[in-house]
Design an enzyme around this catalytic site. Structure first.
Site, short mmCIF file in Angstrom:
data_model
loop_
_atom_site.label_atom_id
_atom_site.label_comp_id
_atom_site.label_asym_id
_atom_site.label_seq_id
_atom_site.Cartn_x
_atom_site.Cartn_y
_atom_site.Cartn_z
N GLU A 196 0.82 -1.21 0.00
CA GLU A 196 0.00 0.00 0.00
C GLU A 196 0.85 1.26 0.00
OE1 GLU A 196 -2.95 0.33 3.13
OE2 GLU A 196 -3.59 2.29 2.38
N ASP A 211 -6.04 -4.51 0.53
CA ASP A 211 -7.04 -4.67 1.61
C ASP A 211 -7.66 -6.07 1.60
OD1 ASP A 211 -7.00 -1.89 2.42
OD2 ASP A 211 -8.23 -1.41 0.67
N ASP A 259 -0.64 -5.04 3.11
CA ASP A 259 -1.22 -3.85 3.74
C ASP A 259 -0.63 -3.81 5.15
OD1 ASP A 259 -2.68 -1.82 4.85
OD2 ASP A 259 -4.57 -2.41 3.91
N THR A 297 -6.06 1.94 9.17
CA THR A 297 -5.21 3.05 9.64
C THR A 297 -6.02 4.07 10.44
OG1 THR A 297 -3.70 2.74 7.79
CG2 THR A 297 -3.64 4.88 8.88
N ILE A 333 -0.83 -1.70 7.65
CA ILE A 333 -1.86 -1.47 8.69
C ILE A 333 -3.19 -1.36 7.96
CG2 ILE A 333 -2.77 0.05 10.47
CD1 ILE A 333 0.01 0.92 11.18
N ASP A 334 -4.00 -2.38 8.04
CA ASP A 334 -5.34 -2.26 7.48
C ASP A 334 -6.24 -1.80 8.62
OD1 ASP A 334 -7.15 -2.33 5.37
OD2 ASP A 334 -8.00 -4.18 6.14
O1 LIG Z 1 -6.44 2.39 4.32
P1 LIG Z 1 -6.54 1.13 5.10
O2 LIG Z 1 -5.41 0.21 4.81
O3 LIG Z 1 -6.72 1.38 6.56
O4 LIG Z 1 -7.82 0.36 4.61
C1 LIG Z 1 -9.16 0.67 4.33
C2 LIG Z 1 -10.11 -0.42 4.79
O5 LIG Z 1 -9.60 -1.68 4.67
C3 LIG Z 1 -11.41 -0.26 4.07
O6 LIG Z 1 -12.27 -1.33 4.26
C4 LIG Z 1 -12.03 1.04 4.50
O7 LIG Z 1 -13.25 1.27 3.92
C5 LIG Z 1 -11.13 2.23 4.37
O8 LIG Z 1 -11.12 2.69 3.04
C6 LIG Z 1 -9.72 1.97 4.84
O9 LIG Z 1 -8.95 3.03 4.45
MG LIG Z 2 -6.11 -1.43 3.94
#
Ligand SMILES: O=P(O)(O)O[C@H]1[C@H](O)[C@@H](O)[C@H](O)[C@H](O)[C@@H]1O
Ligand SMILES: [Mg+2]
Length: 345
Positions: A137, A287, A157, A162, A159-160
Site C-alpha cells: 500500500e 485490503d 497492507d 489506519t 496497517i489495514d
Molecule cells: O487504508 P486502510 O489500509 O486502513 O484500509 C481501508 C479499509 O480496509 C477499508 O475497508 C475502509 O473502507 C477504508 O477505506 C480503509 O482506508
Molecule cells: Mg487497507
C-alpha cells in the site's frame, strides 16, 4: 534462474524428478548461508511449528505434483513471523502520539508506522526471497506500480484500518497475501490488538490461532449480519450509491449491518462465521488479497458487486458464506466503478 522460478517452469516433469527437486530446495532454503539463523525472526521456528502443522496435509511427503505447493510453506512461515513482529510495532506505536498524514484526500490517512511496518516486511522478504515481487500500500502511494504478474508476489497492507489505528479503535490488522500465477497461495491476517493470527493456505483450509475456520451455514439473508464500510471517498456520487445500497440492505431487513473499519478483519469475520457477508466498493487489492483466500478456504464465495467473477484489482468485492447470500446481496447493491488498481496512469 532462481529456484522458485525454475520450479514454475518444471511443472510438466514426472513426480519423482520433482520430488528430488523439492528436497534440494528444502535443504538450501531452510538453512541460511553459514548455517546460522540470521534470516529468521525471533520465534520464527516456534511460529513455524504452531501455524504450519495444521496447514500441511498428511500427503505432503508423497512426492506428487501437490508437493509443488509446499514449496511456499517456507514463505508462509516467514509471513506469519513478520506479521507478528509488525503487530508488536503497531502495539508499541499506540503508546505514543501518532503523527497523521493524508494521501488521496483529507480522510485517507497514513502514519509513519504504516510506512515503517511496510519497510520492515518488504526488506525482510527481499533478503530472504530476493526474486519475489511486491505490491504494498505505502509503496504504491510512493509511486511504485500496482501490477499483479505471474511472479510470486507479496501483497501487503502494513496497517489495514489506519483510521482505527489513529484513533486507537481496536481493530487493526497486518495483511499479507501471496500470489503465484495470479492465484492466491497463502494468506496471513494478524489482528494485532486482539492477538488473532488468521492464516490460510490454498487447498488446506483457513485457521485462527491454529483453529479451523468455517463460514456460517445461514442461507436466509433476513437472519444475517452484513458488514461493509463507508470507505475514504467523499465523492458525492459514490457516497450516494453507498447510502442507497445500505438503505436497501438494511430494509430487506437483515439482522444488522456492521463494519470493523478494516476490510481484512471484515473478511476474517466472514471466514469465522460471525458475519454472513461483507461487501465494499473502493477497497484496494492490498485490503482484500489475504482476506479473499481466508474466506474461500473457510468455505465461502467471492463475487463482484455486479454478480460476475471477483477481480482483486477492480476495487469491488462481495465475500459471503454462500452463493445464495452473495447473489441476494448483489441484487441490492448500487454499484459504481472506481479507477482500477492496475489502471495505467
Ligand atoms: O487504508 P486502510 O489500509 O486502513 O484500509 C481501508 C479499509 O480496509 C477499508 O475497508 C475502509 O473502507 C477504508 O477505506 C480503509 O482506508
Ligand atoms: Mg487497507
Amino acid at each position: 534462474m532462481d529456484v522458485e522460478n525454475a520450479v514454475l517452469e518444471l511443472c510438466s516433469l514426472p513426480a519423482q524428478v520433482l520430488w528430488s527437486f523439492v528436497c534440494v530446495y528444502r535443504t538450501t532454503c531452510r538453512s541460511p548461508p553459514g548455517g546460522g539463523s540470521t534470516l529468521l525472526l525471533d520465534n520464527e521456528e516456534e511460529e513455524t511449528r504452531k501455524y504450519a502443522e495444521p496447514l500441511i496435509g498428511s500427503d505432503c511427503r508423497q512426492g506428487s505434483t501437490s508437493e509443488m505447493a509446499d514449496l511456499w510453506q517456507n514463505a508462509m512461515d516467514h509471513a506469519v513471523a513478520l506479521a507478528r513482529r509488525a503487530g508488536e510495532v503497531v502495539r508499541e506505536a499506540l503508546q505514543d502520539d501518532r503523527k497523521v498524514m493524508t494521501k488521496s484526500c483529507s480522510v485517507d490517512l497514513v502514519t509513519q508506522t504504516d510506512q515503517k511496518v511496510e519497510q520492515l516486511i518488504i526488506q525482510s522478504v527481499k533478503e530472504k526471497f530476493p526474486t519475489h515481487s511486491f505490491i504494498g500500500e505505502e509503496s504504491v502511494a510512493a509511486g511504485e506500480a500496482c501490477v499483479l504478474t505471474d511472479c510470486p508476489t507479496w501483497i501487503v497492507d502494513p496497517i489495514d484500518g489506519t483510521t482505527n489505528f489513529v484513533h486507537a479503535f481496536p481493530f487493526v490488522a497486518v495483511s499479507i497475501g501471496f500470489s503465484v500465477n495470479r492465484q492466491m497461495e497463502f494468506a496471513v491476517v494478524y489482528s494485532c490488538l486482539e492477538d488473532k493470527m488468521y492464516t490460510a493456505r490454498r487447498g488446506k483450509g483457513a485457521f485462527c490461532n491454529g483453529e479451523p475456520l468455517q463460514v456460517s451455514g445461514q442461507e436466509d439473508i433476513k437472519q444475517s449480519i452484513i458488514s461493509t464500510e463507508f470507505g475514504s471517498s467523499r465523492d458525492p456520487e459514490a457516497v450516494e450509491k453507498i447510502f442507497l445500497s445500505l438503505r436497501s440492505i438494511l430494509c430487506i431487513p437483515v439482522h444488522g449491518v456492521r463494519g470493523a473499519g478494516t476490510a481484512a478483519i471484515n473478511m476474517c469475520h466472514v471466514a469465522s462465521g460471525c458475519v454472513e457477508a461483507y461487501y465494499e466498493v473502493g477497497i484496494h487489492v492490498w485490503d482484500v488479497a489475504a482476506g479473499s483466500l481466508l474466506v474461500s478456504e473457510a468455505g465461502g464465495v467471492l463475487m463482484d458487486v455486479d454478480g460476475g467473477a471477483a477481480d482483486l484489482m477492480s476495487r469491488r468485492i462481495v465475500a459471503a458464506n454462500s452463493r445464495t447470500i452473495a447473489e441476494r446481496l448483489v441484487s441490492e447493491i448500487h454499484s459504481f466503478s472506481p479507477l482500477r488498481d492496475d489502471a495505467t496512469p
